[in-house]
Design an enzyme around this catalytic site. Structure first.
Site, PDB file in Angstrom:
ATOM      1  N   HIS A   1      -5.145   9.399   0.826  1.00  0.00           N
ATOM      2  CA  HIS A   1      -5.012   8.619   2.069  1.00  0.00           C
ATOM      3  C   HIS A   1      -5.710   9.244   3.275  1.00  0.00           C
ATOM      4  CE1 HIS A   1      -3.280   5.739   4.915  1.00  0.00           C
ATOM      5  NE2 HIS A   1      -2.932   5.031   3.862  1.00  0.00           N
TER       6      HIS A   1
ATOM      7  N   ASP B   1       0.815  -1.216   0.000  1.00  0.00           N
ATOM      8  CA  ASP B   1       0.000   0.000   0.000  1.00  0.00           C
ATOM      9  C   ASP B   1       0.851   1.270   0.000  1.00  0.00           C
ATOM     10  OD1 ASP B   1      -1.908  -1.928   0.427  1.00  0.00           O
ATOM     11  OD2 ASP B   1      -2.799  -0.973   2.183  1.00  0.00           O
ATOM     12  N   ASP B   2       0.207   2.368  -0.317  1.00  0.00           N
ATOM     13  CA  ASP B   2       0.699   3.750  -0.130  1.00  0.00           C
ATOM     14  C   ASP B   2       1.697   4.232  -1.177  1.00  0.00           C
ATOM     15  OD1 ASP B   2      -0.801   3.394   2.129  1.00  0.00           O
ATOM     16  OD2 ASP B   2       0.749   3.987   3.557  1.00  0.00           O
TER      17      ASP B   2
ATOM     18  N   HIS C   1      -6.211   2.885  -3.599  1.00  0.00           N
ATOM     19  CA  HIS C   1      -6.038   3.149  -2.164  1.00  0.00           C
ATOM     20  C   HIS C   1      -6.398   4.611  -1.864  1.00  0.00           C
ATOM     21  CE1 HIS C   1      -4.781   2.104   1.815  1.00  0.00           C
ATOM     22  NE2 HIS C   1      -3.647   2.765   1.819  1.00  0.00           N
TER      23      HIS C   1
ATOM     24  N   HIS D   1       3.851  -2.171   2.920  1.00  0.00           N
ATOM     25  CA  HIS D   1       3.853  -0.828   2.308  1.00  0.00           C
ATOM     26  C   HIS D   1       5.147  -0.653   1.516  1.00  0.00           C
ATOM     27  CE1 HIS D   1       1.131  -0.676   5.756  1.00  0.00           C
ATOM     28  NE2 HIS D   1       0.464   0.246   5.080  1.00  0.00           N
TER      29      HIS D   1
END
Ligand code: ZN
Length: 426
Positions: free
Chosen positions: A300, A245-246, A296, A388
């Site tokens: 965020h 993620d991210d 995603h 991540h």
């Protein structure tokens, strides 16, 4: 769930405009990622770190000031939220610009945008009055007023609008230099209730601005599309899905992709729309090498505290950002912090919301050995593992884990493949 084994034949490879020099600035830029998740607050901050110390000092000061004012407002266990993401713009080899989008939620939400324009040749951070003379500022205000009145005359009939559209330097201090013009930002509640942007071509002002105009990015057909690897997934054998993620990150994602490719393994990358736009080549590589891209959100933020309109914006802007690069719309959404409610579900419009079955907490410990041993000791068939791809330690762990998990007999598949082939899948 249907899985795609083909890649759209119109997949394109984005080539840097003109020559390779813009790429040089991009390669030198790193993203500082700060993530916190505790009972008191949630924090996701991503901001650039460049080789230019004058520029870094200003960016860091803005980040620290924003974070400081957020921390001062913490007084109870409320899961308040702090969020920063950024956009990057380039003009030739000389100018690089960043826009930091900053957001707090401490019961009420606060937002601001700070911009930084750096002249590499002069080693100077530029203000708007370094870029425009008196005449050009007047011309800009006239242009802006005409533009907004054409959009919505009624909305311009306020005192707030009249005072912030005038030819005052402070009204136009939030700006970046793109390859063919200036982009101005007006935060929420300045000109209008909502955040607003205005793009002005270099030659739209009188006298025209002296920046070099670059040709738009050129796109060429990508020739290797047919070489996408064929996958053989055995539903009888154990499988798991690694998820990252991210990102993507121009520092760490490539090494994870290398490890996946070397081991004929796949993973799912839940990318932020803001980061996708800055790393098109990484997204195209993900697709071409048989990985899956999930949504995603753009910035965020915790979706469950946003309005319906803003949740939709977060999702749609990311779908479009990914589609523009890969010509594929993701089927999967992973909401930041795993936070969801009925409204989020409704805004997902049938796309699958994906959580995880194993949390490596890689963002917290930043320890490759710990990540590897935690996964090795706890992994089981059908797991969706959360990591991540924005930390060096995670990239190190992934390069060890990928061959290790293969050796343990696991097939490393995408989330959609896991859902399709695993007995516990959807
Ligand atoms: Zn995340």
């Amino acid at each position: 769930m249907k899985i795609r084994y083909f890649v759209c034949p119109f997949l394109i490879l984005c080539l840097c405009s003109g020559c390779g020099h813009n790429e040089d600035i991009r390669m030198q830029e790193q993203t500082v990622v700060s993530m916190t998740k505790n009972p008191q607050y949630l924090e996701s901050m991503q901001y650039p770190q460049t080789p230019y110390s004058k520029l870094n000092q200003e960016i860091q000061k803005a980040v620290h000031d924003w974070q400081g004012s957020f921390l001062l407002q913490l007084h109870a266990i409320h899961q308040y939220e702090n969020n920063i993401y950024y956009e990057a713009f380039y003009n030739g080899d000389r100018y690089v610009s960043y826009a930091l989008h900053m957001y707090h939620n401490t019961g009420k939400s606060q937002e601001d945008i700070k911009t930084f324009v750096y002249d590499k040749q002069e080693d100077a951070v530029l203000r708007i009055d370094n870029v425009l003379d008196e005449k050009q500022l007047q011309s800009l205000a006239t242009y802006a007023d005409a533009y907004f009145k054409k959009q919505d005359l009624q909305a311009c009939n306020t005192n707030r609008y009249r005072s912030h559209i005038s030819a005052a330097i402070s009204n136009y201090e939030r700006f970046v230099v793109t390859n063919d013009g200036l982009l101005f930002y007006f935060p929420a509640n300045v000109l209008f209730d909502n955040e607003t942007e205005l793009f002005v071509r270099f030659d739209a002002l009188q006298p025209p601005l002296a920046f070099e105009k670059e040709t738009a990015s050129t796109y060429v057909p990508y020739g290797d599309i047919l070489n996408e690897p064929t996958k053989h997934i055995d539903p009888q054998k154990p499988m798991l899905a690694l998820t990252f993620d991210d990102g993507p990150s121009n520092q760490y994602t490539a090494s994870i992709l290398d490890a996946l490719k070397d081991n004929q393994a796949s993973a799912t990358f839940f990318v932020l729309g803001s980061n996708a736009a800055r790393n098109p080549a990484l997204l195209q590589r993900m697709v071409l090498e048989g990985n899956e891209i999930g949504n995603h959100t753009y910035s965020h933020k915790q979706l469950t505290t946003l309005s319906k309109g803003r949740i939709e914006e977060e999702i749609v802007a990311t779908q479009e950002s990914i589609f523009n690069i890969t010509h594929l719309y993701p089927d999967l959404i992973r909401p930041p912090y795993g936070s969801k409610n009925d409204m989020v579900l409704q805004c997902a419009q049938g796309k699958q919301l994906v959580a995880w079955t194993m949390d490596t907490q890689d963002w917290k410990y930043r320890d490759a050995k710990r990540i590897v041993s935690y996964v090795e000791e706890n992994v089981k068939d059908g797991d969706i593992i959360l990591m991540h791809d924005v930390y060096a330690t995670t990239a190190q762990a992934a390069t060890i884990l990928i061959p290790l998990l293969k050796d343990l007999g696991y097939q490393l598949v995408t989330v959609s493949e896991l859902y399709a082939y695993h007995p516990n899948g959807l």
